[in-house]
Design a protein around this motif. Structure first.
Motif, short mmCIF file in Angstrom:
data_model
loop_
_atom_site.label_atom_id
_atom_site.label_comp_id
_atom_site.label_asym_id
_atom_site.label_seq_id
_atom_site.Cartn_x
_atom_site.Cartn_y
_atom_site.Cartn_z
N MET A 299 -15.34 48.74 -8.98
CA MET A 299 -14.15 48.37 -8.23
C MET A 299 -13.03 48.04 -9.21
SD MET A 299 -13.72 45.80 -4.97
CE MET A 299 -13.62 44.22 -5.81
N ARG A 300 -11.90 48.75 -9.05
CA ARG A 300 -10.79 48.60 -9.98
C ARG A 300 -9.48 48.50 -9.19
NH1 ARG A 300 -13.66 53.03 -12.05
NH2 ARG A 300 -11.98 54.46 -11.49
N PHE A 301 -8.40 48.27 -9.92
CA PHE A 301 -7.06 48.27 -9.32
C PHE A 301 -6.23 49.30 -10.07
CE2 PHE A 301 -2.71 46.37 -8.85
CZ PHE A 301 -2.63 46.49 -7.46
N ASP A 302 -5.58 50.21 -9.33
CA ASP A 302 -4.85 51.30 -9.98
C ASP A 302 -3.35 51.02 -10.13
OD1 ASP A 302 -3.81 51.61 -7.44
OD2 ASP A 302 -4.54 53.66 -7.14
N GLY A 303 -2.96 49.78 -9.87
CA GLY A 303 -1.56 49.42 -9.94
C GLY A 303 -0.92 49.29 -8.58
N GLU A 304 -1.56 49.90 -7.58
CA GLU A 304 -1.06 49.83 -6.21
C GLU A 304 -2.13 49.41 -5.21
OE1 GLU A 304 0.88 53.41 -5.01
OE2 GLU A 304 2.40 53.32 -6.59
N HIS A 305 -3.35 49.91 -5.41
CA HIS A 305 -4.42 49.67 -4.45
C HIS A 305 -5.75 49.40 -5.15
CE1 HIS A 305 -2.01 50.77 -0.97
NE2 HIS A 305 -1.59 51.84 -1.63
N ILE A 306 -6.66 48.77 -4.42
CA ILE A 306 -8.05 48.65 -4.84
C ILE A 306 -8.70 50.03 -4.74
CG2 ILE A 306 -10.32 47.71 -4.24
CD1 ILE A 306 -8.70 45.51 -5.28
N VAL A 307 -9.36 50.46 -5.80
CA VAL A 307 -10.08 51.74 -5.77
C VAL A 307 -11.55 51.48 -6.13
CG1 VAL A 307 -8.08 53.19 -6.27
CG2 VAL A 307 -9.42 52.25 -8.16
N THR A 308 -12.42 52.25 -5.52
CA THR A 308 -13.85 52.12 -5.80
C THR A 308 -14.38 53.43 -6.38
OG1 THR A 308 -14.39 52.75 -3.51
CG2 THR A 308 -14.22 50.39 -4.00
N GLY B 210 -5.83 40.98 -13.28
CA GLY B 210 -4.45 40.58 -13.08
C GLY B 210 -4.06 40.56 -11.61
N TYR B 211 -4.61 41.50 -10.85
CA TYR B 211 -4.33 41.58 -9.40
C TYR B 211 -4.82 40.32 -8.69
CZ TYR B 211 -5.17 43.28 -4.57
OH TYR B 211 -5.24 43.43 -3.21
N PHE B 212 -6.05 39.90 -8.98
CA PHE B 212 -6.59 38.68 -8.36
C PHE B 212 -5.80 37.44 -8.81
CE2 PHE B 212 -10.54 40.93 -7.15
CZ PHE B 212 -10.72 40.39 -5.90
N LYS B 213 -5.45 37.39 -10.08
CA LYS B 213 -4.66 36.27 -10.59
C LYS B 213 -3.34 36.16 -9.84
CE LYS B 213 -6.43 34.41 -14.59
NZ LYS B 213 -6.36 33.01 -15.04
N ASN C 96 -10.53 39.46 2.85
CA ASN C 96 -10.49 40.75 3.55
C ASN C 96 -9.21 41.50 3.21
OD1 ASN C 96 -12.95 40.42 4.78
ND2 ASN C 96 -12.13 39.78 6.75
N ASP C 97 -8.11 40.77 3.13
CA ASP C 97 -6.82 41.40 2.83
C ASP C 97 -6.77 41.86 1.38
OD1 ASP C 97 -3.88 41.21 4.42
OD2 ASP C 97 -3.77 41.53 2.26
N VAL C 98 -7.20 41.01 0.47
CA VAL C 98 -7.14 41.33 -0.96
C VAL C 98 -8.03 42.54 -1.29
CG1 VAL C 98 -7.79 40.49 -3.24
CG2 VAL C 98 -6.46 39.05 -1.73
N LEU C 99 -9.20 42.60 -0.68
CA LEU C 99 -10.11 43.72 -0.92
C LEU C 99 -9.72 44.97 -0.13
CD1 LEU C 99 -13.58 41.90 -0.94
CD2 LEU C 99 -12.24 42.67 -2.89
N GLU C 100 -8.64 44.85 0.66
CA GLU C 100 -8.14 45.95 1.49
C GLU C 100 -9.19 46.45 2.46
OE1 GLU C 100 -6.39 48.84 -1.15
OE2 GLU C 100 -4.87 47.45 -1.86
N ILE C 101 -9.98 45.49 2.99
CA ILE C 101 -10.93 45.79 4.06
C ILE C 101 -10.19 45.83 5.39
CG2 ILE C 101 -12.90 44.86 5.34
CD1 ILE C 101 -13.97 43.81 2.65
N GLU C 102 -9.28 44.86 5.58
CA GLU C 102 -8.41 44.86 6.75
C GLU C 102 -7.18 44.02 6.43
OE1 GLU C 102 -10.16 43.04 10.17
OE2 GLU C 102 -10.67 41.19 9.13
N GLU C 103 -6.06 44.34 7.07
CA GLU C 103 -4.86 43.56 6.87
C GLU C 103 -4.94 42.27 7.68
OE1 GLU C 103 -1.29 45.69 7.65
OE2 GLU C 103 -1.64 47.19 6.10
#
Length: 620
Positions: free
Chosen positions: A544-553, A613-616, A429-436
């Motif tokens: 679903m991607r990572f922009d360097g700061e956040h998960i973006v869809t 890289g973000y997941f790693k 949940n945290d990694v996908l930025e669904i909730e902290e």
């Protein structure tokens, strides 16, 4: 997993020197994470009482002591364990549930349930003897070493602040089935508990039994789809623990009350993936039907129903009976009020406002509550994966109010999927930025999560795992069109990534999850939601991607054949903020759902290199 492990002699020395709480806390931080003040205080208090009980030369100094032992395949832990040999040199394990309780109340009409002060208020919970008995049963069921080596398990509960009376509610005859198997001891019963321990532990084992249990082979968790027939025959395939038991007993009581007084009642059961929603639901169905109430089990998603049909066909159950019991959510449009004594709705977050392609009916939630005297809705707000998904706690409450129905709500928290790792789900949940959550920096349970470097590597891993029992599958986000020629031919490949190519699940099968050859097809959210596998391989597409700061869809990267976001582009033109927020939730929820289908492990491949890289980094 064991947080603290020692011999009795070492434990006694640590308590005497005042270091025991620090030692437990240090190991707890290493293996699980930070602990709250109340947990630390309970260790401080309870260990002093156990010290007094164990201060007896007839309890050998070299018997094993374990504190905070994690029950296999769950997130639950046993407070205190002693191991050794009995007078016949048989392996023995005494399991002790420690309680800080000082008062309790009997609860009529609910099996194994009591009331006590928890979290600052009077709440229902399982009877201590039921709790420790159920924990011992789970160890025996899942730890192959305990079963095959015939290690004796002897559960009991020690309520060291509780003063038992002659007519005490906890020893009422309605609980006798449980306290006869797992005795209760109170503040005046230290000597009785000591004698109970000495009955089973006469000789020490130098923690050898703990080592064997800790390293013992864990049996695969049962899957609901594999045990359904046995459950409908009345066999108890799953032991419900803690809040599962509370939810089940509350539902049974409400169903019986509605049957007798014809008053509508609605129960909302909230819970994330793997918390046992479907297990509780099927147990309810079986026992409500045993009470000769007219009942049915409802899901919006076709895949679980079709798997259930296939599992049950050919046995003693007739096809017509199966179809009447397991229904789609749109079958109540023409139902009369109170046609059913009880309706059990699984995956209630998938309910829609209208039904089918032609948008028939008024509202599925309204139609279900109208049709049932008692309705129970099992729901997870983070598993809404389509623009048409309408089911929510707010809407259920709104329509229940329209029917003047009594409403109760309960939450399931204990984790049974993902090797019992609450930490994995919180981390996800945290990694996908669904909730902290507090698990932003990882999880510590034995769940096999990997980020692989190519789709081909992912395929090889899952194919290898599937050789064991045909219970591992590949799934993907809906980023590749479903080629019409591939709907009946797995040799036509829809998904192509570098040297990897496979077809989507075939259109002529609604039972992809259990089909013998479906390992050669990639499943989607619609063929896997509500079902379980041993290992799941997830291909995360460009939506679903990572922009360097956040998960973006990006809903534009979804396939044109994807009906789950049909209409999102029109909505985007009318209200871009609303559309982007909804699409973001759908895409993240889809991957969260896919990544929680595996009971033993989840492997992922990300098309986006930054997301890879973000997941790693997150699991490092």
């Amino acid at each position: 997993m064991i947080v603290y492990e020692a011999t009795k002699g070492e434990f006694v020395d640590s308590v005497f020197s005042g270091s025991i709480t620090d030692e437990i806390y240090e190991m707890y931080q290493q293996k699980i994470g930070k602990s709250g003040k109340s947990q630390i205080m309970s260790w401080e208090n309870s260990m002093q009482y156990m010290y007094r009980v164990l201060e007896d030369s007839e309890i050998p100094d070299d018997c094993g002591v374990a504190i905070e032992f994690t029950i296999p395949t769950t997130s639950k832990r046993i407070d205190f364990i002693l191991t050794g040999l009995n007078q016949f040199q048989d392996d023995s394990v005494v399991i002790i549930e420690l309680k800080q309780w000082s008062e309790a109340q009997k609860v009529e009409g609910k099996d194994g349930v009591v009331k006590t002060i928890l979290g600052g208020g009077l709440r229902e919970t399982t009877h201590p003897s039921y709790q420790v008995w159920s924990y011992a049963s789970l160890i025996k069921n899942f730890n192959q070493t305990v079963d095959e080596e015939e290690i004796g398990l002897y559960p009991c509960a020690y309520l060291h602040n509780y003063d038992f009376k002659s007519d005490d509610p906890l020893t009422d005859e309605i609980y006798e089935d449980y306290y006869s198997q797992a005795p209760l001891y109170g503040k005046r019963d230290a000597l009785k508990l000591r004698n109970f321990i000495k009955k089973y532990i006469k000789y020490g084992d130098n923690s050898d039994i703990l080592l064997r249990i800790e390293n013992g082979k864990i049996r695969p968790s049962k899957k609901l789809q594999d045990t359904l027939s046995s459950m409908l025959d009345g066999n108890k395939e799953f032991i419900m623990i803690d809040e599962q038991k509370i939810a089940y007993e509350l539902a049974i009581k409400m169903a019986r009350e509605s049957y007798l007084d014809d008053k509508k009642r609605v129960l909302i059961v909230e819970g994330g993936p793997g918390t046992g929603k479907s297990v509780v639901a099927i147990n309810l169905l079986v026992d409500i039907m045993r009470d000769e109430m007219n009942s049915c089990y409802v899901t919006k998603n076709t895949a679980p129903r079709e798997v259930f049909y296939k599992k049950l066909k050919g046995g003693r159950f007739k096809v017509g009976w199966i179809k009447n019991i397991f229904k789609g959510s749109g079958t109540f449009i023409d139902s009369q009020e109170n046609d059913y004594d009880a309706i059990i709705v699984d995956e209630a977050h998938r309910l829609t406002e209208k039904t089918g392609f032609f948008k028939k009916g008024d509202n599925q939630i309204k139609e279900i509550i109208n049709a049932g005297k008692f309705c129970v809705f099992f729901i997870d707000k983070y598993q809404r994966i389509s623009i048409e998904d309408y089911g929510s706690i707010g809407e259920i409450r709104r329509f229940a109010s329209e029917f003047d129905a009594e409403v109760k709500q309960i939450k399931l928290a204990s984790q049974f999927r993902c090797n019992g790792s609450d930490g994995y789900l919180s981390w996800l949940n945290d990694v996908l930025e669904i909730e902290e959550t507090a698990n932003y920096d990882g999880f510590d349970f034995d769940y096999d999560f990997r980020v692989v470097d190519s789709a081909s590597e992912l395929k090889d891993l899952i194919f290898e795992k599937n050789l064991e029992n045909n219970k591992s599958r590949l799934v993907a986000g809906y980023c590749w069109d479903w080629i019409s020629d591939s709907k009946d031919n797995s040799d036509v490949h829809d998904i192509v990534i570098d040297d990897f190519s496979m077809s989507w699940n075939l259109g002529n099968s609604k039972t992809w999850a259990i089909d013998e050859d479906s390992i050669n097809e990639v499943g989607c959210i619609h063929t896997s939601q509500g079902l379980e596998f041993d290992y799941i391989g997830v291909i995360i597409g460009e939506d679903m991607r990572f922009d360097g700061e956040h998960i973006v869809t990006d809903f534009n990267m979804r396939a044109s054949t994807d009906r789950s976001i049909f209409g999102i582009k029109k909505m985007h033109k009318q209200d871009s903020d609303k559309a982007l927020k909804l699409a973001d939730a759908i895409i993240k929820n889809t991957y969260r759902t896919l990544m929680t289908r595996g009971m033993k492990g989840c492997y992922i491949y990300c098309e986006d290199e930054l997301l890879h890289g973000y997941f790693k980094e997150k699991i490092r």
